[in-house]
Design a protein around this motif. Structure first.
Motif, mmCIF file in Angstrom:
data_model
loop_
_atom_site.group_PDB
_atom_site.id
_atom_site.type_symbol
_atom_site.label_atom_id
_atom_site.label_comp_id
_atom_site.label_asym_id
_atom_site.label_seq_id
_atom_site.Cartn_x
_atom_site.Cartn_y
_atom_site.Cartn_z
ATOM 1 N N PRO A 196 -8.534 6.562 -23.107
ATOM 2 C CA PRO A 196 -7.383 6.446 -22.205
ATOM 3 C C PRO A 196 -7.767 5.690 -20.939
ATOM 4 O O PRO A 196 -8.934 5.624 -20.578
ATOM 5 C CB PRO A 196 -7.030 7.897 -21.884
ATOM 6 N N LEU A 197 -6.770 5.147 -20.307
ATOM 7 C CA LEU A 197 -7.038 4.399 -19.075
ATOM 8 C C LEU A 197 -7.292 5.341 -17.915
ATOM 9 O O LEU A 197 -6.737 6.430 -17.849
ATOM 10 C CB LEU A 197 -5.833 3.534 -18.722
ATOM 11 N N ASN A 198 -8.099 4.879 -16.996
ATOM 12 C CA ASN A 198 -8.354 5.661 -15.785
ATOM 13 C C ASN A 198 -7.170 5.569 -14.834
ATOM 14 O O ASN A 198 -6.273 4.759 -15.029
ATOM 15 C CB ASN A 198 -9.579 5.090 -15.063
ATOM 16 N N TRP A 199 -7.246 6.366 -13.808
ATOM 17 C CA TRP A 199 -6.290 6.221 -12.712
ATOM 18 C C TRP A 199 -6.430 4.828 -12.115
ATOM 19 O O TRP A 199 -7.544 4.330 -11.965
ATOM 20 C CB TRP A 199 -6.592 7.252 -11.611
ATOM 21 N N ILE A 200 -5.330 4.241 -11.772
ATOM 22 C CA ILE A 200 -5.378 2.928 -11.125
ATOM 23 C C ILE A 200 -4.920 3.093 -9.681
ATOM 24 O O ILE A 200 -3.764 3.464 -9.433
ATOM 25 C CB ILE A 200 -4.494 1.914 -11.874
ATOM 26 N N ARG A 201 -5.836 2.880 -8.785
ATOM 27 C CA ARG A 201 -5.513 3.066 -7.360
ATOM 28 C C ARG A 201 -4.912 1.786 -6.794
ATOM 29 O O ARG A 201 -5.501 0.727 -6.888
ATOM 30 C CB ARG A 201 -6.776 3.437 -6.590
ATOM 31 N N LEU A 202 -3.740 1.923 -6.204
ATOM 32 C CA LEU A 202 -3.077 0.754 -5.637
ATOM 33 C C LEU A 202 -3.640 0.464 -4.245
ATOM 34 O O LEU A 202 -4.457 1.229 -3.728
ATOM 35 C CB LEU A 202 -1.568 0.968 -5.577
ATOM 36 N N ARG A 203 -3.196 -0.645 -3.675
ATOM 37 C CA ARG A 203 -3.727 -1.067 -2.369
ATOM 38 C C ARG A 203 -2.606 -1.571 -1.466
ATOM 39 O O ARG A 203 -1.515 -1.872 -1.931
ATOM 40 C CB ARG A 203 -4.669 -2.255 -2.548
ATOM 41 N N ASN A 204 -2.952 -1.739 -0.218
ATOM 42 C CA ASN A 204 -2.099 -2.460 0.746
ATOM 43 C C ASN A 204 -0.694 -1.893 0.883
ATOM 44 O O ASN A 204 0.234 -2.638 1.172
ATOM 45 C CB ASN A 204 -1.942 -3.941 0.338
ATOM 46 N N LEU A 205 -0.527 -0.608 0.615
ATOM 47 C CA LEU A 205 0.808 -0.023 0.793
ATOM 48 C C LEU A 205 0.862 0.673 2.144
ATOM 49 O O LEU A 205 -0.165 0.862 2.811
ATOM 50 C CB LEU A 205 1.107 0.953 -0.341
ATOM 51 N N ASP A 206 2.065 1.068 2.491
ATOM 52 C CA ASP A 206 2.269 1.790 3.740
ATOM 53 C C ASP A 206 1.990 3.256 3.428
ATOM 54 O O ASP A 206 2.751 3.912 2.712
ATOM 55 C CB ASP A 206 3.747 1.540 4.124
ATOM 56 N N LYS A 207 0.902 3.794 3.967
ATOM 57 C CA LYS A 207 0.488 5.106 3.459
ATOM 58 C C LYS A 207 1.403 6.237 3.898
ATOM 59 O O LYS A 207 1.512 7.258 3.238
ATOM 60 C CB LYS A 207 -0.976 5.402 3.780
ATOM 61 N N SER A 208 2.127 6.012 4.966
ATOM 62 C CA SER A 208 3.001 7.101 5.416
ATOM 63 C C SER A 208 4.399 7.025 4.784
ATOM 64 O O SER A 208 5.218 7.907 4.998
ATOM 65 C CB SER A 208 3.091 7.084 6.933
ATOM 66 N N ALA A 209 4.651 5.969 4.020
ATOM 67 C CA ALA A 209 5.998 5.839 3.428
ATOM 68 C C ALA A 209 6.023 6.438 2.025
ATOM 69 O O ALA A 209 4.984 6.669 1.408
ATOM 70 C CB ALA A 209 6.384 4.373 3.367
ATOM 71 N N ARG A 210 7.255 6.667 1.538
ATOM 72 C CA ARG A 210 7.408 7.077 0.141
ATOM 73 C C ARG A 210 7.955 5.888 -0.631
ATOM 74 O O ARG A 210 8.764 5.113 -0.133
ATOM 75 C CB ARG A 210 8.364 8.268 0.017
ATOM 76 N N TYR A 211 7.485 5.740 -1.831
ATOM 77 C CA TYR A 211 7.923 4.624 -2.673
ATOM 78 C C TYR A 211 8.616 5.170 -3.917
ATOM 79 O O TYR A 211 8.169 6.182 -4.492
ATOM 80 C CB TYR A 211 6.720 3.786 -3.121
ATOM 81 N N SER A 212 9.700 4.506 -4.313
ATOM 82 C CA SER A 212 10.244 4.855 -5.631
ATOM 83 C C SER A 212 9.597 3.913 -6.645
ATOM 84 O O SER A 212 9.437 2.707 -6.405
ATOM 85 C CB SER A 212 11.766 4.762 -5.646
ATOM 86 N N VAL A 213 9.210 4.483 -7.751
ATOM 87 C CA VAL A 213 8.400 3.764 -8.736
ATOM 88 C C VAL A 213 9.154 3.730 -10.061
ATOM 89 O O VAL A 213 9.655 4.761 -10.523
ATOM 90 C CB VAL A 213 7.053 4.510 -8.940
ATOM 91 N N LYS A 214 9.257 2.545 -10.653
ATOM 92 C CA LYS A 214 9.886 2.420 -11.969
ATOM 93 C C LYS A 214 8.922 1.708 -12.895
ATOM 94 O O LYS A 214 8.301 0.707 -12.501
ATOM 95 C CB LYS A 214 11.146 1.568 -11.877
ATOM 96 N N VAL A 215 8.829 2.169 -14.130
ATOM 97 C CA VAL A 215 7.883 1.572 -15.077
ATOM 98 C C VAL A 215 8.620 1.121 -16.335
ATOM 99 O O VAL A 215 9.396 1.882 -16.917
ATOM 100 C CB VAL A 215 6.790 2.595 -15.480
ATOM 101 N N TRP A 216 8.365 -0.122 -16.740
ATOM 102 C CA TRP A 216 8.876 -0.635 -18.016
ATOM 103 C C TRP A 216 7.669 -0.986 -18.899
ATOM 104 O O TRP A 216 6.669 -1.486 -18.386
ATOM 105 C CB TRP A 216 9.654 -1.932 -17.828
ATOM 106 N N THR A 217 7.800 -0.773 -20.178
ATOM 107 C CA THR A 217 6.710 -1.227 -21.058
ATOM 108 C C THR A 217 7.257 -2.139 -22.147
ATOM 109 O O THR A 217 7.189 -3.346 -22.033
ATOM 110 C CB THR A 217 5.914 -0.054 -21.665
ATOM 111 N N SER A 218 7.851 -1.568 -23.209
ATOM 112 C CA SER A 218 8.204 -2.408 -24.356
ATOM 113 C C SER A 218 9.576 -3.038 -24.271
ATOM 114 O O SER A 218 9.846 -4.016 -24.951
ATOM 115 C CB SER A 218 8.151 -1.582 -25.639
ATOM 116 N N SER A 219 10.455 -2.452 -23.484
ATOM 117 C CA SER A 219 11.812 -2.991 -23.468
ATOM 118 C C SER A 219 12.322 -3.129 -22.039
ATOM 119 O O SER A 219 12.151 -2.222 -21.218
ATOM 120 C CB SER A 219 12.740 -2.060 -24.259
#
Ligand code: GLA
Length: 753
Positions: free
Chosen positions: A690-713
């Protein structure tokens, strides 16, 4: 005038004492020291200092972290003087020439009227600062004072980059000949302890395998050379370098010096490291077979060599240089001024039909392309002359009447009616011997009398240095563009140059190497841009053979490689994104022969092209309804995320590797950190870990982000959640859909709430 240089150290040492007085703090921009001939070039995070010694040597005194005050400078030069190494050899001269007691790599070599083949350039007492960010410093030959060189420095303050070039002027009453005219020398400070290591990172390649990142340790006594001798920047190496400190147990340094040459012909960069730990980088137009004559009062200006410093490692270098290139592209080109005008999603049928372009087939494709959301429809090679394969017709820029019985205009009109822009392919520097142009003008190519003309891809190289040749080319291109309302051209170049010379020329025939770029390729491109300010131009040379930063400042985008196999493309984009702004780097979705027999899903192909400008090159005529629907869906999603993709910084969280083809992850982030797009790829892997955790960068650490993921469609959002910037960066995300998968990929779109 004492030219043996022994006084350099002494004089600067005296200067150092004066600098220890309290001085005001340094703002960004260029400042002259109130007492000394010393200039501070201050960017947001770096400073570059040059100064003239009392003997007149113009030397670099500092390049690295930003100095806060004038008295931060310690102008003492390291004393490495002994008889085998007289001071000019190790002096950090801004323009080390061939001549005198200089025994390291140099930048400029000239032959003077009396046969002397050396120069002695010294500070002439003149320097001008313009608008706070441009500096011109005059040097004069110590013995032939009519020979002048003006060094140009231009600061990109926000991106910590300096653009350098110089102009040499012949004030003598006889001609002089230049045999080398590199653009600049850059001096890196001494690496720390003797166990400290520096690595140079360069880009190697071949046709269909462009921009492969290579790194190797810089060893004392070794000169590292990267170059192209092919007349164009080529695939074999790229005019780019980065030199980084390798962190060690005692040195956590993440300092990187990086640079690139803006020249679309042959070039060379060399980096020499001494046993004392100093590294000198020189580079510019290649000197092999180079020659340039300066008649009295004539001058010659070199191309630019830009370089920068960052203490933020390779991610820092990867951010600053593409931002810089983008800034100058935007400065120069009408088409690029507005960052909210995005690079179009294009369709090009080259891989689908190669030379079999006909009005009928192209129109069929256009009807299918438009509803997919394609914005630019391009006809590639094969529309002109007797061009049914690559052995004939090149140079005959007249529409092939069998393939287009009513000309191109009706096709262009229909494409426009369908709401798309219309584009056309040219290869204006090449000619097939089997063409009307060559039959009429066999002397328009590079050739030597008495030897056969070498053909490659059945073609010869046109000598665009000849005014009649470039005017023919310009005229044909401009006429076709005007008559057919062409919005975009792809300028290709498919043959390395040989036999480069001028005939019946009373100057140096070797000037052809430079003339055919400056007075040929650049001249035509600039003139087209001036005449048709809305025209988009793509630079291509058998794929990514001409994507130097110089061409990107004159054109809109580059064709990064002919290899459209997505897993290869990732490697290529990884290297190219070191210097190319993402919007410039085009990739097509294809079902090409490159990956015959391997099943790579359409989604994966799209996600790879999502890293830059998106194109489709498949035979969409053969696409199933499902494939068409899926393509339209991905194109729609791309258009939503492209403000981030095209204007953001492309960073890599997991680096693709030729050895372990497991996974690669990139993150493109908007400058204000409000949005990011993460693209994750799982390749054809023999492991199912399995893949490891992927740590993102350069974000605003005090903000909240909405995250959407698409893969096959594109029609199904796989995952949707909210997370804080801090958590996204400290813990990261898991792309679980890529576990146990082959050629699977994910698009993750993050938006600050
Ligand atoms: C080069 C280009 C291709 C295509 C062909 C046409 O190889 O890189 O994209 O345009 O020429 O001959």
């Amino acid at each position: 005038m004492n030219l043996n240089g022994t006084t350099i150290n002494r004089l600067l040492f005296r200067a150092e004492k004066v600098y220890r007085k309290e001085e005001p703090s340094l703002k960004t921009g260029i400042h002259k020291h109130p007492t000394f001939d010393t200039w501070f070039l201050v960017t947001q995070r770096s400073t570059y200092v040059i100064g003239a010694t009392a003997d007149g040597y113009l030397v670099n005194l500092h390049w690295g972290n930003r100095l806060e005050r004038l008295d931060d400078l310690n102008a003492t030069m390291q004393d490495v003087f002994f008889s085998q190494n007289p001071p000019p050899t190790y002096a950090t001269e801004e323009l080390p020439v061939f001549g005198g007691l200089r025994f390291r790599d140099n930048v400029l070599k000239a032959e003077l009227p009396d046969g002397t083949r050396e120069l002695n350039l010294l500070f002439a007492g003149n320097a001008n600062i313009t608008e706070g960010y441009i500096l011109d410093v005059d040097l004069r030959d110590g013995y032939r004072t009519e020979l002048l060189v003006t060094l140009h420095y231009e600061l990109d303050i926000e991106n910590d980059i300096i653009r350098r070039s110089y102009t040499i002027r012949n004030g003598l009453d006889k001609r002089i000949n230049l045999s080398k005219a590199f653009s600049a020398a850059w001096h890196l400070p001494t690496a720390l302890g003797s166990d400290e290591k520096r690595e140079i990172l360069t880009l190697a390649g071949e046709w269909a395998a462009e921009a492969m990142v290579e790194s190797t340790e810089l060893r004392p006594g070794v000169t590292h050379v990267v170059q192209s001798q092919r007349g164009f920047p080529s695939h074999v190496s790229y005019p780019y370098f980065a030199i980084r400190q390798v962190p060690s147990d005692v040195n956590p340094s993440t300092e990187v010096y990086f640079g690139a040459i803006g020249w679309s012909g042959s070039w060379e960069i060399t980096a020499h490291t001494s046993l004392f730990g100093t590294t000198r980088v020189v580079g510019g137009m290649h000197h092999q077979d180079f020659g340039w004559t300066l008649e009295p009062n004539e001058s010659f200006t070199t191309p630019i060599f830009v370089a920068g410093f960052t203490s933020e490692g390779m991610p820092g270098a990867r951010k600053l240089l593409p931002r810089h290139v983008r800034k100058y592209q935007q400065k120069n080109l009408e088409t690029q001024k507005d960052s909210n005008v995005f690079h179009p999603v294009l369709y090009n049928s080259w891989e689908a039909v190669t030379f079999n372009v006909t009005a009928e087939k192209q129109l069929e494709l256009a009807e299918i392309a438009a509803p997919l959301g394609i914005e630019l429809f391009v006809i590639d090679d094969g529309w002109f002359g007797d061009r049914n394969n690559d052995s004939a017709g090149l140079g005959d820029w007249y529409v092939n009447e069998e393939k287009f019985p009513n000309g191109l205009k009706p096709v262009a009109d229909r494409v426009h009616e369908l709401g798309m822009k219309f584009g056309l392919w040219f290869e204006s520097e090449g000619v097939n011997p089997n063409s009307d142009l060559y039959r009429e003008h066999p002397d328009w190519v590079f050739y030597y009398e008495g030897i056969p003309r070498y053909e490659a891809r059945s073609q010869l190289v046109l000598n665009l240095a000849l005014p009649e040749v470039r005017e023919y080319v310009y005229d044909r291109m401009a006429t076709l563009i005007a008559e057919n309302d062409i919005d975009y051209i792809k300028w290709d170049m498919n043959r390395p140059w040989g036999e480069v010379t001028m005939h019946d020329y009373d100057r140096n025939p070797r000037e052809a190497w430079v003339l055919s770029i400056r007075e040929g390729f650049y001249y035509i491109v600039d003139k087209l841009k001036a005449e048709f300010p809305k025209l988009w131009i793509e630079s291509c040379a058998s794929g990514g053979g001409r994507m130097d930063i110089g061409v990107v400042e004159k054109t809109d985008q580059v064709w990064t490689s002919d290899n459209t196999r997505p897993d290869a493309r990732i490697m290529i984009q990884y290297g190219a994104s070191l210097f190319l702004p993402p919007r410039v780097m085009y990739g097509w979705v294809t079902n090409s022969p490159w990956d015959e027999g391997i099943h790579i899903p359409l989604s994966f192909r799209f996600h790879v092209s999502f890293q830059g400008g998106l194109g489709i090159g498949s035979n969409i005529h053969e696409y199933t309804e499902d494939e068409l629907e899926e393509s339209a869906g991905w194109i729609e999603l791309y258009k939503k995320i492209r403000p981030v993709i095209q204007n953001g910084d492309l960073d890599w969280l997991v680096q693709p590797s030729r050895m372990s083809e497991l996974v690669a992850v990139s993150q493109t982030t908007s400058h204000d950190q409000s949005e990011a797009v993460v693209l994750g790829y799982r390749f054809n892997s023999p492991f199912s870990t399995p893949l490891n955790w992927i740590r993102l960068r350069n974000l605003d650490k005090s903000a909240r982000y909405s995250v959407k993921v698409w893969t096959s469609s594109p029609h199904d959002v796989d995952e949707e959640y909210e997370m804080s910037g801090a958590l996204l960066m400290h813990k990261g995300i898991l792309l679980t859909s890529l576990n146990n998968a082959q050629f699977k990929s994910a698009v993750v779109w993050l938006k600050r709430n």
